[in-house]
Structure formats: structure tokens, C-alpha cells
Write a protein that holds these residues in place. Structure first.
Motif, short mmCIF file in Angstrom:
data_model
loop_
_atom_site.label_atom_id
_atom_site.label_comp_id
_atom_site.label_asym_id
_atom_site.label_seq_id
_atom_site.Cartn_x
_atom_site.Cartn_y
_atom_site.Cartn_z
N UNK A 1 67.60 -9.03 -2.39
CA UNK A 1 67.61 -7.92 -1.34
C UNK A 1 66.55 -7.77 0.09
N UNK A 2 65.52 -8.38 0.01
CA UNK A 2 64.31 -8.36 0.74
C UNK A 2 64.24 -10.06 1.39
N UNK A 3 65.37 -10.91 1.43
CA UNK A 3 66.30 -12.53 2.60
C UNK A 3 67.84 -11.64 2.96
N UNK A 4 67.59 -12.55 4.21
CA UNK A 4 67.84 -12.84 4.79
C UNK A 4 69.02 -13.80 4.17
N UNK A 5 71.06 -13.30 3.60
CA UNK A 5 71.45 -14.52 3.21
C UNK A 5 72.36 -15.25 4.08
N UNK A 6 72.63 -16.27 3.71
CA UNK A 6 73.28 -17.09 4.20
C UNK A 6 74.84 -16.86 5.09
N UNK B 1 70.64 -22.17 7.67
CA UNK B 1 70.49 -21.99 5.97
C UNK B 1 69.07 -21.25 6.66
N UNK B 2 68.77 -20.07 5.67
CA UNK B 2 67.31 -19.32 5.89
C UNK B 2 66.57 -20.05 5.28
N UNK B 3 65.44 -19.52 5.61
CA UNK B 3 64.19 -20.81 5.63
C UNK B 3 63.89 -20.06 4.21
N UNK B 4 63.78 -18.43 4.39
CA UNK B 4 63.38 -17.86 2.92
C UNK B 4 63.82 -17.98 1.76
N UNK B 5 65.00 -18.76 1.86
CA UNK B 5 66.23 -19.22 0.98
C UNK B 5 65.99 -20.60 0.24
#
Length: 184
Positions: free
Chosen positions: A5-10, A138-142
Motif C-alpha cells: 500500500x505504501x509503494x507505487x505498483x507497476x 518499474x518502480x524502484x521501491x519494488x
């Protein structure tokens, strides 16, 4: 990885939906070649290719993965994360997932792959059909902390055999683009 929920998903797009379009060379790696990425990386590395498992196990699947696999949000699945390496450097981060409900009883033992490439298995089994390729930044946080970077190109496709579906996402890391001498 932080809670989803805290991460932007691809946000995934087909070749015709992707705007702006990548360069022709990047587009080729994302969409054109339908062959096994493993085979292309083996060729690019002059057979100096290896797979390093990072994580394998049951985990709650991300929302974008549940949607692609056509399973209920919050479903549990088998997650396999690996580096595909060329000359010892991580060239691609790969995340493969399959819903528990489809994987159990399918006869496919993903936990037994070890350092073998999943692509090797999927492309050697004629029963698997590959769905349409999609791409995104791709989101860096993932990504694993060691390779986190913004705006890395990724592609994914779903391989299916009957009721079994395996979603394979491949993120092209900076060392890959250096090796190919392609401007991304």
C-alpha cells in the motif's frame, strides 16, 4: 520490500499503449523477440550466464499480479525472485509468481528450480502458451535495495498451461544496458 500500500505498483502497458515509445533498440528487448530471454542473455554473455536466487516462497501477491493472474486481490502465491547475471553482474531482476490455487496440484515444482532459469523450463514445455508482452518503468521501491533505480524498463508476460498461470516480470538493470551498449 515495504508493504504494497505504501509503494507505487507497476503500471503495465502493451506495445501500442506505451507512451512515449522507447527507442527501437529498447523496444526490441521489450517486445519484438518472443524467444527466451535466458537464451538471448546467454548469447549476449558468450555463455557466461548464471541465475542467482534471491527469494523463493509463499507470499501475498501484489494487486497488479492478482489482476494479471485473474485471482482475488490478496491471494497467496509462489514468488521467485532472481538475478539473471552476465559475466557475474546482475543484468536482469526477474520476479515470477503463480497463485497457490493454480500451482498446487499442477505437477510443476517451482521450488526445485534452484539456479536453473525458469525461462528454460517454460520454453522447453510445449504445453505452455505465452500471453502478450507488456512493459513499464518499474518502480524502484519494488526492486531489491542493491539495484534500486528509477525508470528502469521492465517487461512481463503470463505463461499458461490449462488452469496454471505463471506471471514472469523481467527488469533490465543498468549493467545490462551497458553490456548491450544501448541508450535507454
Amino acid at each position: 520490500m515495504p508493504h504494497t500500500e505504501l509503494v507505487h505498483l507497476p503500471r503495465w502497458f502493451t506495445a501500442s499503449q506505451l507512451q512515449p515509445s522507447p527507442t527501437a533498440e529498447v523496444h526490441d528487448w521489450l517486445f519484438i523477440n518472443q524467444d527466451s530471454l535466458t537464451q538471448r542473455l546467454m548469447s549476449l554473455s558468450a555463455d557466461n550466464f548464471s541465475v542467482t536466487p534471491l527469494f523463493e516462497g509463499w507470499q501475498q501477491l501484489r494487486q497488479d499480479e492478482c489482476a494479471a493472474l485473474n485471482v482475488a486481490e490478496g491471494s497467496e502465491g509462489w514468488v521467485r525472485e532472481v538475478y539473471l547475471r552476465g559475466h557475474g553482474e546482475p543484468w536482469v531482476f526477474a520476479r515470477s509468481v503463480s497463485a497457490r490455487s493454480a500451482l498446487e496440484g499442477s505437477g510443476l515444482e517451482l521450488a526445485q528450480l534452484g539456479t536453473r532459469s525458469l525461462g528454460e523450463l517454460l520454453f522447453s514445455d510445449q504445453a505452455f502458451d505465452r500471453g502478450e508482452l507488456q512493459a513499464c518503468h518499474y518502480p524502484a521501491a519494488c526492486l531489491p535495495a542493491a539495484v534500486q533505480a528509477e525508470r528502469l524498463w521492465a517487461r512481463r508476460s503470463c505463461f499458461s498451461r490449462g488452469t496454471l498461470a505463471i506471471l514472469v516480470a523481467e527488469v533490465f538493470l543498468p549493467a545490462f544496458w551497458t553490456a548491450t551498449q544501448i541508450e535507454r
